[in-house]
Design a protein around this motif. Sequence first.
Motif, short mmCIF file in Angstrom:
data_model
loop_
_atom_site.label_atom_id
_atom_site.label_comp_id
_atom_site.label_asym_id
_atom_site.label_seq_id
_atom_site.Cartn_x
_atom_site.Cartn_y
_atom_site.Cartn_z
N GLU A 26 7.44 -5.38 1.41
CA GLU A 26 7.74 -4.08 2.02
C GLU A 26 6.45 -3.26 1.94
O GLU A 26 6.01 -2.89 0.86
CB GLU A 26 8.87 -3.38 1.29
N ALA A 27 5.84 -3.02 3.10
CA ALA A 27 4.56 -2.32 3.13
C ALA A 27 4.29 -1.79 4.53
O ALA A 27 4.88 -2.24 5.51
CB ALA A 27 3.43 -3.24 2.70
N SER A 28 3.37 -0.85 4.60
CA SER A 28 2.95 -0.25 5.86
C SER A 28 1.69 -0.93 6.39
O SER A 28 0.82 -1.33 5.60
CB SER A 28 2.67 1.24 5.65
N ALA A 29 1.58 -1.01 7.69
CA ALA A 29 0.38 -1.56 8.32
C ALA A 29 -0.84 -0.67 8.10
O ALA A 29 -1.96 -1.11 8.31
CB ALA A 29 0.62 -1.74 9.82
N THR A 30 -0.61 0.57 7.66
CA THR A 30 -1.73 1.46 7.39
C THR A 30 -2.23 1.36 5.96
O THR A 30 -3.23 1.98 5.60
CB THR A 30 -1.36 2.93 7.69
N ILE A 50 -2.19 -1.99 3.76
CA ILE A 50 -1.82 -3.38 3.51
C ILE A 50 -2.18 -3.73 2.07
O ILE A 50 -3.34 -3.64 1.68
CB ILE A 50 -2.53 -4.31 4.52
N PRO A 51 -1.19 -4.13 1.27
CA PRO A 51 -1.41 -4.33 -0.16
C PRO A 51 -1.99 -5.70 -0.54
O PRO A 51 -1.45 -6.41 -1.38
CB PRO A 51 0.00 -4.15 -0.74
N PHE A 52 -3.08 -6.05 0.11
CA PHE A 52 -3.75 -7.31 -0.18
C PHE A 52 -5.25 -7.07 -0.26
O PHE A 52 -5.78 -6.13 0.34
CB PHE A 52 -3.43 -8.36 0.90
#
Length: 166
Positions: free
Chosen positions: A110-114, A116-118
Amino acid sequence: MQKTKKNAAMEALPPTTREVAAVYDSMADSYDNISSEPFYVNQYRAYEKVFSRYLNENFGTALDLGCGTGIFTEMLAKRTNRVVGIDIAKNLLEKAKKKCANYSNVEFVEASATKIPFPQAEFDSIVSFGETISHIQDYPKVFSEASRVLRPNGLFVFSVLNKWCL
């Protein structure tokens, strides 16, 4: 083995982004039926052509940006070593997890494209089909984030529906 990660940053998203998530969450049960609507029949046919043209080889690690119910995540799972689907809509992610339950190389976040948790250069390819980028006001941030997490010479295939979208 599927994994689901919670992203605390979701709560800090702008109100418009949370509204988009709420709308898509409300459509979770019927979302996959849109492919029978005339507009989407042609749209999905075009996406499948892109898959056959650009993604007919193994592209290592892929990101499905705005994965929704996992329609394209499942296609990517057959063509990559690892695929991560991210979306802001929890209910769509739940559908995606069920759809891709038989794939051991799929993960959902669950994350936003603005945001990105990587880490930098994590992915060989990124796919963002449908209306994901069209719904994001800060679309330059999407491209910045995609560029950050994409490896050098990686492939970013996306669609934007029209010039009047956000």
